[in-house]
Design a protein around this motif. Structure first.
Motif: not given
Length: 309
Positions: A99, A110, A126, A128, A145, A147, A149, A273, A275, A284, A287-288
Protein backbone atom coordinates in the motif's frame (compact mmCIF):
# COMPACT_ATOMS: atom_id res chain seq x y z
CA UNK A 1 20.34 -33.91 -1.72
CA UNK A 2 19.28 -36.37 0.98
CA UNK A 3 19.17 -35.24 4.58
CA UNK A 4 18.55 -37.28 7.67
CA UNK A 5 16.49 -34.54 9.25
CA UNK A 6 12.89 -34.81 8.09
CA UNK A 7 9.77 -32.93 9.10
CA UNK A 8 8.36 -36.17 10.46
CA UNK A 9 11.42 -36.76 12.65
CA UNK A 10 11.18 -33.22 14.03
CA UNK A 11 7.50 -33.75 14.83
CA UNK A 12 8.45 -36.91 16.76
CA UNK A 13 11.13 -35.08 18.79
CA UNK A 14 8.72 -32.24 19.50
CA UNK A 15 6.01 -34.61 20.72
CA UNK A 16 8.43 -36.53 22.96
CA UNK A 17 9.65 -33.31 24.55
CA UNK A 18 6.16 -31.94 25.15
CA UNK A 19 4.60 -35.20 26.36
CA UNK A 20 7.63 -36.22 28.42
CA UNK A 21 7.95 -39.75 27.09
CA UNK A 22 8.10 -41.93 23.99
CA UNK A 23 4.76 -43.48 24.96
CA UNK A 24 3.13 -40.07 25.30
CA UNK A 25 4.42 -39.03 21.89
CA UNK A 26 3.13 -42.29 20.40
CA UNK A 27 -0.35 -41.57 21.76
CA UNK A 28 -0.40 -38.03 20.38
CA UNK A 29 0.86 -39.06 16.95
CA UNK A 30 -1.35 -42.20 16.80
CA UNK A 31 1.62 -44.54 16.42
CA UNK A 32 2.92 -47.50 18.32
CA UNK A 33 5.83 -46.77 20.73
CA UNK A 34 8.19 -48.93 18.66
CA UNK A 35 7.66 -46.66 15.65
CA UNK A 36 8.63 -43.64 17.75
CA UNK A 37 11.75 -45.40 19.02
CA UNK A 38 12.72 -46.43 15.50
CA UNK A 39 12.39 -42.85 14.18
CA UNK A 40 14.65 -41.50 16.92
CA UNK A 41 17.19 -44.34 16.58
CA UNK A 42 17.42 -43.90 12.80
CA UNK A 43 17.88 -40.13 13.17
CA UNK A 44 20.70 -40.67 15.66
CA UNK A 45 22.38 -43.18 13.36
CA UNK A 46 22.06 -40.99 10.27
CA UNK A 47 23.42 -37.92 12.07
CA UNK A 48 25.92 -39.94 14.10
CA UNK A 49 24.79 -37.91 17.11
CA UNK A 50 23.25 -38.99 20.40
CA UNK A 51 19.95 -37.08 20.70
CA UNK A 52 18.67 -38.64 23.94
CA UNK A 53 20.59 -39.59 27.07
CA UNK A 54 19.17 -42.97 28.10
CA UNK A 55 21.40 -43.54 31.12
CA UNK A 56 18.70 -42.59 33.63
CA UNK A 57 15.17 -43.77 34.28
CA UNK A 58 13.87 -41.34 31.68
CA UNK A 59 15.34 -40.40 28.31
CA UNK A 60 16.38 -36.75 28.26
CA UNK A 61 17.63 -34.61 25.44
CA UNK A 62 21.37 -34.17 25.13
CA UNK A 63 22.70 -30.64 24.42
CA UNK A 64 22.89 -31.59 20.74
CA UNK A 65 19.36 -32.97 20.88
CA UNK A 66 18.06 -29.80 22.54
CA UNK A 67 19.73 -27.66 19.88
CA UNK A 68 18.26 -29.81 17.11
CA UNK A 69 14.76 -29.56 18.59
CA UNK A 70 14.92 -25.80 19.20
CA UNK A 71 16.03 -25.12 15.63
CA UNK A 72 13.66 -27.76 14.31
CA UNK A 73 10.65 -26.11 15.92
CA UNK A 74 11.33 -23.02 13.83
CA UNK A 75 11.21 -25.25 10.74
CA UNK A 76 7.98 -26.88 11.90
CA UNK A 77 6.41 -23.47 12.39
CA UNK A 78 7.60 -22.39 8.95
CA UNK A 79 6.09 -25.47 7.29
CA UNK A 80 2.77 -24.87 9.05
CA UNK A 81 2.81 -21.27 7.86
CA UNK A 82 3.68 -22.39 4.34
CA UNK A 83 0.83 -24.87 4.27
CA UNK A 84 -1.63 -22.30 5.61
CA UNK A 85 -0.44 -19.65 3.16
CA UNK A 86 -0.72 -22.08 0.26
CA UNK A 87 -4.33 -22.77 1.18
CA UNK A 88 -5.00 -19.03 1.41
CA UNK A 89 -3.48 -18.42 -2.03
CA UNK A 90 -5.67 -21.18 -3.44
CA UNK A 91 -8.68 -19.35 -1.99
CA UNK A 92 -7.66 -16.07 -3.66
CA UNK A 93 -5.70 -14.33 -0.88
CA UNK A 94 -2.39 -12.72 -1.78
CA UNK A 95 0.74 -13.44 0.23
CA UNK A 96 1.66 -9.73 0.20
CA UNK A 97 -0.13 -6.42 -0.36
CA UNK A 98 1.83 -3.20 -0.89
CA UNK A 99 0.00 0.00 0.00
CA UNK A 100 1.50 3.29 -1.10
CA UNK A 101 0.41 6.46 0.67
CA UNK A 102 0.98 10.07 -0.29
CA UNK A 103 3.18 11.86 2.24
CA UNK A 104 0.41 14.44 2.60
CA UNK A 105 -1.26 11.79 4.77
CA UNK A 106 0.47 10.21 7.77
CA UNK A 107 0.99 6.45 7.93
CA UNK A 108 -1.08 6.34 11.12
CA UNK A 109 -4.18 7.21 9.11
CA UNK A 110 -4.04 3.59 7.90
CA UNK A 111 -3.28 1.92 11.23
CA UNK A 112 -6.89 1.26 12.40
CA UNK A 113 -7.71 -0.50 9.12
CA UNK A 114 -4.53 -2.58 9.25
CA UNK A 115 -5.32 -3.58 12.83
CA UNK A 116 -8.78 -4.69 11.72
CA UNK A 117 -7.23 -6.74 8.92
CA UNK A 118 -4.78 -8.45 11.28
CA UNK A 119 -7.71 -9.54 13.42
CA UNK A 120 -8.81 -11.75 10.52
CA UNK A 121 -5.75 -13.91 11.16
CA UNK A 122 -4.69 -14.11 7.52
CA UNK A 123 -1.01 -14.70 6.61
CA UNK A 124 -0.86 -11.71 4.27
CA UNK A 125 2.18 -9.46 4.56
CA UNK A 126 1.19 -5.80 4.46
CA UNK A 127 3.83 -3.34 3.31
CA UNK A 128 3.42 0.43 3.62
CA UNK A 129 5.35 2.61 1.17
CA UNK A 130 5.56 6.40 1.52
CA UNK A 131 5.60 8.45 -1.69
CA UNK A 132 5.72 12.19 -2.46
CA UNK A 133 3.87 14.11 -5.21
CA UNK A 134 3.80 12.11 -8.48
CA UNK A 135 5.64 9.27 -6.75
CA UNK A 136 2.30 7.83 -5.61
CA UNK A 137 1.09 7.37 -9.18
CA UNK A 138 4.55 6.35 -10.38
CA UNK A 139 4.70 3.54 -7.83
CA UNK A 140 1.25 2.28 -8.85
CA UNK A 141 1.96 2.47 -12.58
CA UNK A 142 5.29 0.64 -12.24
CA UNK A 143 3.73 -1.97 -9.92
CA UNK A 144 5.89 -1.12 -6.93
CA UNK A 145 2.63 -0.90 -5.00
CA UNK A 146 -0.79 -2.52 -5.40
CA UNK A 147 -2.94 0.22 -3.89
CA UNK A 148 -2.41 3.99 -3.75
CA UNK A 149 -3.82 6.22 -1.01
CA UNK A 150 -3.87 10.00 -1.49
CA UNK A 151 -3.16 10.06 -5.22
CA UNK A 152 -3.90 13.42 -6.84
CA UNK A 153 -5.51 13.79 -10.25
CA UNK A 154 -3.01 16.33 -11.61
CA UNK A 155 -0.15 13.83 -11.96
CA UNK A 156 -2.34 10.87 -12.95
CA UNK A 157 -0.73 9.03 -15.88
CA UNK A 158 -2.50 7.40 -18.79
CA UNK A 159 -3.60 3.87 -18.06
CA UNK A 160 -6.41 1.66 -16.84
CA UNK A 161 -6.92 2.80 -13.26
CA UNK A 162 -9.93 3.00 -10.97
CA UNK A 163 -10.14 5.80 -8.41
CA UNK A 164 -12.44 6.96 -5.67
CA UNK A 165 -12.31 10.40 -4.14
CA UNK A 166 -11.38 10.56 -0.45
CA UNK A 167 -11.49 14.29 0.25
CA UNK A 168 -9.31 17.34 -0.01
CA UNK A 169 -6.04 18.37 1.60
CA UNK A 170 -6.24 21.99 2.84
CA UNK A 171 -2.96 23.92 3.05
CA UNK A 172 -1.72 26.80 5.19
CA UNK A 173 1.45 28.85 4.84
CA UNK A 174 3.26 28.19 8.12
CA UNK A 175 6.55 29.32 9.60
CA UNK A 176 8.38 28.89 12.87
CA UNK A 177 7.10 31.08 15.70
CA UNK A 178 10.55 32.70 15.78
CA UNK A 179 10.80 33.32 12.04
CA UNK A 180 11.23 36.96 10.88
CA UNK A 181 8.07 36.69 8.74
CA UNK A 182 5.95 36.39 11.87
CA UNK A 183 6.73 39.96 12.91
CA UNK A 184 6.10 41.39 9.46
CA UNK A 185 2.95 43.47 9.24
CA UNK A 186 0.15 42.71 6.78
CA UNK A 187 -0.30 40.09 4.12
CA UNK A 188 2.87 38.49 2.81
CA UNK A 189 3.78 39.04 -0.83
CA UNK A 190 5.82 36.83 -3.13
CA UNK A 191 8.72 39.21 -2.68
CA UNK A 192 8.52 38.93 1.12
CA UNK A 193 8.52 35.15 1.06
CA UNK A 194 11.17 34.70 -1.63
CA UNK A 195 13.82 36.20 0.65
CA UNK A 196 13.83 33.01 2.75
CA UNK A 197 14.59 29.39 1.79
CA UNK A 198 11.63 27.22 0.90
CA UNK A 199 11.37 23.85 2.64
CA UNK A 200 10.67 21.30 -0.08
CA UNK A 201 9.67 17.63 0.01
CA UNK A 202 11.26 16.02 -3.05
CA UNK A 203 9.06 14.18 -5.50
CA UNK A 204 9.69 10.43 -5.19
CA UNK A 205 8.69 9.65 -8.77
CA UNK A 206 11.20 7.55 -10.71
CA UNK A 207 9.63 7.68 -14.16
CA UNK A 208 6.80 10.23 -14.25
CA UNK A 209 7.69 13.93 -14.48
CA UNK A 210 8.39 15.20 -10.93
CA UNK A 211 6.24 17.96 -9.50
CA UNK A 212 6.52 20.70 -6.91
CA UNK A 213 4.29 23.43 -5.55
CA UNK A 214 4.48 26.67 -3.63
CA UNK A 215 8.02 27.67 -4.68
CA UNK A 216 8.64 31.16 -6.07
CA UNK A 217 11.14 32.01 -8.78
CA UNK A 218 14.64 32.75 -7.53
CA UNK A 219 13.75 31.33 -4.10
CA UNK A 220 16.44 29.22 -2.46
CA UNK A 221 15.29 25.71 -1.53
CA UNK A 222 16.14 23.23 1.20
CA UNK A 223 15.02 19.76 0.11
CA UNK A 224 14.08 16.77 2.26
CA UNK A 225 12.49 13.37 1.61
CA UNK A 226 8.95 13.68 2.98
CA UNK A 227 6.38 15.91 4.62
CA UNK A 228 7.40 14.96 8.16
CA UNK A 229 10.92 16.25 7.51
CA UNK A 230 9.52 19.37 5.82
CA UNK A 231 7.41 20.08 8.91
CA UNK A 232 10.49 19.65 11.12
CA UNK A 233 12.47 22.04 8.92
CA UNK A 234 9.83 24.71 9.18
CA UNK A 235 9.48 24.20 12.93
CA UNK A 236 13.21 24.78 13.22
CA UNK A 237 12.94 27.99 11.21
CA UNK A 238 15.19 26.67 8.44
CA UNK A 239 12.57 27.01 5.73
CA UNK A 240 9.10 28.31 4.93
CA UNK A 241 6.27 26.93 2.86
CA UNK A 242 2.84 25.40 2.58
CA UNK A 243 1.87 22.52 4.84
CA UNK A 244 -1.22 20.28 5.10
CA UNK A 245 -3.29 21.94 7.80
CA UNK A 246 -4.34 18.71 9.49
CA UNK A 247 -0.75 17.42 9.64
CA UNK A 248 0.38 20.36 11.81
CA UNK A 249 -2.58 20.53 14.20
CA UNK A 250 -0.37 19.86 17.23
CA UNK A 251 2.32 22.35 16.20
CA UNK A 252 -0.29 25.06 15.69
CA UNK A 253 -1.87 24.37 19.07
CA UNK A 254 1.52 24.41 20.81
CA UNK A 255 2.59 27.53 18.94
CA UNK A 256 5.76 26.12 17.38
CA UNK A 257 4.31 26.92 13.95
CA UNK A 258 2.34 30.03 13.03
CA UNK A 259 0.03 30.55 10.05
CA UNK A 260 0.77 33.61 7.91
CA UNK A 261 -1.61 35.32 5.52
CA UNK A 262 -0.31 35.47 1.95
CA UNK A 263 -1.45 37.27 -1.17
CA UNK A 264 -1.86 34.12 -3.24
CA UNK A 265 -3.51 31.36 -1.18
CA UNK A 266 -3.10 27.72 -2.23
CA UNK A 267 -6.18 25.76 -3.19
CA UNK A 268 -6.91 22.45 -1.44
CA UNK A 269 -5.83 19.32 -3.35
CA UNK A 270 -8.40 16.57 -3.98
CA UNK A 271 -6.90 13.15 -3.30
CA UNK A 272 -8.03 9.67 -4.21
CA UNK A 273 -7.57 5.99 -3.61
CA UNK A 274 -6.40 4.27 -6.78
CA UNK A 275 -5.75 0.79 -8.14
CA UNK A 276 -4.94 -0.86 -11.44
CA UNK A 277 -7.91 -2.41 -13.23
CA UNK A 278 -6.08 -5.67 -13.95
CA UNK A 279 -5.26 -6.44 -10.32
CA UNK A 280 -7.40 -8.91 -8.39
CA UNK A 281 -7.10 -10.51 -4.98
CA UNK A 282 -9.12 -10.72 -1.81
CA UNK A 283 -6.72 -8.64 0.29
CA UNK A 284 -6.73 -5.89 -2.33
CA UNK A 285 -10.52 -5.94 -2.44
CA UNK A 286 -10.76 -5.90 1.36
CA UNK A 287 -8.51 -2.86 1.73
CA UNK A 288 -10.07 -1.13 -1.28
CA UNK A 289 -13.53 -1.21 0.27
CA UNK A 290 -12.45 -0.10 3.73
CA UNK A 291 -9.89 2.52 2.73
CA UNK A 292 -12.32 4.00 0.21
CA UNK A 293 -14.48 5.37 2.99
CA UNK A 294 -13.94 9.14 3.55
CA UNK A 295 -14.57 8.65 7.27
CA UNK A 296 -11.25 6.84 7.55
CA UNK A 297 -9.48 10.16 6.94
CA UNK A 298 -11.68 12.56 8.88
CA UNK A 299 -8.72 13.62 11.04
CA UNK A 300 -6.49 14.31 8.03
CA UNK A 301 -8.69 15.52 5.17
CA UNK A 302 -11.68 17.73 4.54
CA UNK A 303 -14.12 14.97 3.63
CA UNK A 304 -17.71 14.76 2.50
CA UNK A 305 -19.96 12.87 0.15
CA UNK A 306 -18.00 12.66 -3.09
CA UNK A 307 -18.65 10.79 -6.33
CA UNK A 308 -16.58 7.92 -7.62
CA UNK A 309 -14.00 8.67 -10.32
Amino acid sequence: MHTAITIDALKVLDAIDRKGSFAGAAGELFRVPSAISYTVQKLEEDLDVEIFDRSGHRATLTPAGRYLLNEGRALLEATETLAHTTRQVAQGWETRLRIGFNSLLPAEALFPTIREFYELGLPVEVQLVEEVFAGTWDALQSRRIDLAIGADQVSRPAGAFTTRSLGRVPFVFAVSAHHPLVSQQGTLSERDIARYPAAVAADSSRNLPPGSAGIFRRQQTLTVSNIDQKIALQEAGLGVGWLPRHRIRRQLEEGSLVICEVELPRDPIPVHIARRNDEQGKALEWFWERLSQPGVYRDWLDTGETPEG
